[in-house]
Design a protein around this motif. Structure first.
Motif, mmCIF file in Angstrom:
data_model
loop_
_atom_site.group_PDB
_atom_site.id
_atom_site.type_symbol
_atom_site.label_atom_id
_atom_site.label_comp_id
_atom_site.label_asym_id
_atom_site.label_seq_id
_atom_site.Cartn_x
_atom_site.Cartn_y
_atom_site.Cartn_z
ATOM 1 N N UNK A 220 0.829 -1.204 0.000
ATOM 2 C CA UNK A 220 0.000 0.000 0.000
ATOM 3 C C UNK A 220 0.871 1.265 0.000
ATOM 4 N N UNK A 221 1.911 1.300 0.829
ATOM 5 C CA UNK A 221 2.786 2.474 0.865
ATOM 6 C C UNK A 221 3.630 2.603 -0.402
ATOM 7 N N UNK A 222 4.000 1.482 -0.996
ATOM 8 C CA UNK A 222 4.716 1.527 -2.278
ATOM 9 C C UNK A 222 3.844 2.245 -3.313
ATOM 10 N N UNK A 223 2.576 1.918 -3.352
ATOM 11 C CA UNK A 223 1.664 2.546 -4.303
ATOM 12 C C UNK A 223 1.377 4.005 -3.947
ATOM 13 N N UNK A 224 1.277 4.313 -2.656
ATOM 14 C CA UNK A 224 1.119 5.715 -2.262
ATOM 15 C C UNK A 224 2.286 6.531 -2.825
ATOM 16 N N UNK A 225 3.488 6.011 -2.661
ATOM 17 C CA UNK A 225 4.681 6.703 -3.149
ATOM 18 C C UNK A 225 4.622 6.858 -4.668
ATOM 19 N N UNK A 226 4.340 5.776 -5.353
ATOM 20 C CA UNK A 226 4.301 5.786 -6.816
ATOM 21 C C UNK A 226 3.281 6.803 -7.342
ATOM 22 N N UNK A 227 2.081 6.791 -6.796
ATOM 23 C CA UNK A 227 1.038 7.687 -7.264
ATOM 24 C C UNK A 227 1.356 9.146 -6.910
ATOM 25 N N UNK A 228 1.930 9.390 -5.739
ATOM 26 C CA UNK A 228 2.281 10.760 -5.345
ATOM 27 C C UNK A 228 3.366 11.326 -6.249
ATOM 28 N N UNK B 296 15.626 17.390 -6.042
ATOM 29 C CA UNK B 296 16.030 16.081 -6.539
ATOM 30 C C UNK B 296 16.436 15.090 -5.456
ATOM 31 N N UNK B 297 16.405 15.497 -4.193
ATOM 32 C CA UNK B 297 16.785 14.612 -3.090
ATOM 33 C C UNK B 297 15.876 13.390 -3.039
ATOM 34 N N UNK B 298 16.466 12.240 -2.800
ATOM 35 C CA UNK B 298 15.732 11.005 -2.575
ATOM 36 C C UNK B 298 16.199 10.413 -1.261
ATOM 37 N N UNK B 299 15.265 10.194 -0.364
ATOM 38 C CA UNK B 299 15.570 9.610 0.939
ATOM 39 C C UNK B 299 15.803 8.110 0.796
ATOM 40 N N UNK B 300 16.272 7.508 1.873
ATOM 41 C CA UNK B 300 16.454 6.055 1.869
ATOM 42 C C UNK B 300 15.134 5.352 1.593
ATOM 43 N N UNK B 301 14.065 5.825 2.219
ATOM 44 C CA UNK B 301 12.775 5.165 1.994
ATOM 45 C C UNK B 301 12.225 5.459 0.593
ATOM 46 N N UNK B 302 12.531 6.632 0.018
ATOM 47 C CA UNK B 302 12.145 6.884 -1.380
ATOM 48 C C UNK B 302 12.756 5.814 -2.279
ATOM 49 N N UNK B 303 14.030 5.549 -2.089
ATOM 50 C CA UNK B 303 14.736 4.565 -2.919
ATOM 51 C C UNK B 303 14.142 3.175 -2.711
ATOM 52 N N UNK B 304 13.856 2.823 -1.465
ATOM 53 C CA UNK B 304 13.251 1.516 -1.172
ATOM 54 C C UNK B 304 11.900 1.391 -1.868
ATOM 55 N N UNK B 305 11.088 2.440 -1.791
ATOM 56 C CA UNK B 305 9.758 2.412 -2.416
ATOM 57 C C UNK B 305 9.861 2.306 -3.940
ATOM 58 N N UNK B 306 10.778 3.048 -4.535
ATOM 59 C CA UNK B 306 10.977 2.974 -5.997
ATOM 60 C C UNK B 306 11.402 1.568 -6.406
ATOM 61 N N UNK B 307 12.372 1.009 -5.688
ATOM 62 C CA UNK B 307 12.841 -0.347 -6.000
ATOM 63 C C UNK B 307 11.760 -1.392 -5.801
ATOM 64 N N UNK B 308 10.988 -1.261 -4.721
ATOM 65 C CA UNK B 308 9.901 -2.217 -4.456
ATOM 66 C C UNK B 308 8.831 -2.110 -5.541
ATOM 67 N N UNK B 309 8.563 -0.893 -6.017
ATOM 68 C CA UNK B 309 7.571 -0.696 -7.079
ATOM 69 C C UNK B 309 8.015 -1.295 -8.393
ATOM 70 N N UNK B 310 9.310 -1.175 -8.690
ATOM 71 C CA UNK B 310 9.796 -1.722 -9.968
ATOM 72 C C UNK B 310 9.812 -3.247 -9.941
ATOM 73 N N UNK B 311 9.975 -3.845 -8.774
ATOM 74 C CA UNK B 311 9.932 -5.300 -8.656
ATOM 75 C C UNK B 311 8.513 -5.825 -8.791
ATOM 76 N N UNK B 312 7.545 -5.010 -8.346
ATOM 77 C CA UNK B 312 6.143 -5.434 -8.372
ATOM 78 C C UNK B 312 5.491 -5.254 -9.722
ATOM 79 N N UNK B 313 6.144 -4.493 -10.614
ATOM 80 C CA UNK B 313 5.539 -4.221 -11.919
ATOM 81 C C UNK B 313 5.720 -5.358 -12.881
#
Length: 148
Positions: free
Chosen positions: A79-87, A131-148
């Motif tokens: 759910x949070x991965x998708x929140x990040x992706x959509x935001x 352009x800053x990406x936090x540690x959790x931003x990177x985790x969410x991006x990576x988790x989203x790309x694995x789920x696609x």
């Protein structure tokens, strides 16, 4: 609100950080700036809305922040991965529209956990948040790309 938000506010209101911000607000839990998102729960698609926690105005940049617990870094919820992706997609679209209209203001979305606060506020003080990406931003991006 939960402890991570209180810690963020304490950091935000420290003089060295507050001097870099024109204004900020803590949004309400509902009906402030709702972002829609969808995620899979089992075989079913679920839809929801969330309101990012903070809006920080720094000159022509608005930093939109969603606070999460450190536990999301090691085990991000779908759910949070998708929140990040959509935001991220929402603010990207908004920025393209602003640019097409000749408006210089830009939005940036970041998810943060307490582990990210030191780096985030250092970037804020150095005026290098764009352009800053936090540690959790990177985790969410990576988790989203694995789920696609």
């Amino acid at each position: 609100d939960a402890t991570p938000e209180r810690k963020f506010i304490r950091e935000l209101t420290e003089r060295k950080n507050a001097l870099k911000i024109s204004s900020w607000l803590k949004s309400t839990s509902n009906n402030f700036y709702s972002l829609e998102y969808a995620w899979k729960k089992g075989e079913h698609t679920k839809r929801g809305e969330f309101n990012p926690d903070f809006f920080l105005a720094c000159d022509q940049q608005i930093i939109v922040v969603e606070i999460k617990d450190d536990g999301e870094i090691g085990d991000p919820s779908p759910e949070n991965v998708k929140k990040h992706e959509y935001a991220v997609a929402h603010f990207s679209t908004l920025n393209k529209w602003l640019e097409s209209e000749g408006i210089t203001q830009r939005y940036q979305f970041n998810m943060l956990t307490p582990r990210d606060y030191a780096a985030f506020f250092q970037k804020l003080r150095d005026s290098t948040l764009q352009g800053y990406r936090s540690e959790i931003d990177v985790v969410m991006i990576n988790a989203g790309s694995k789920g696609s």
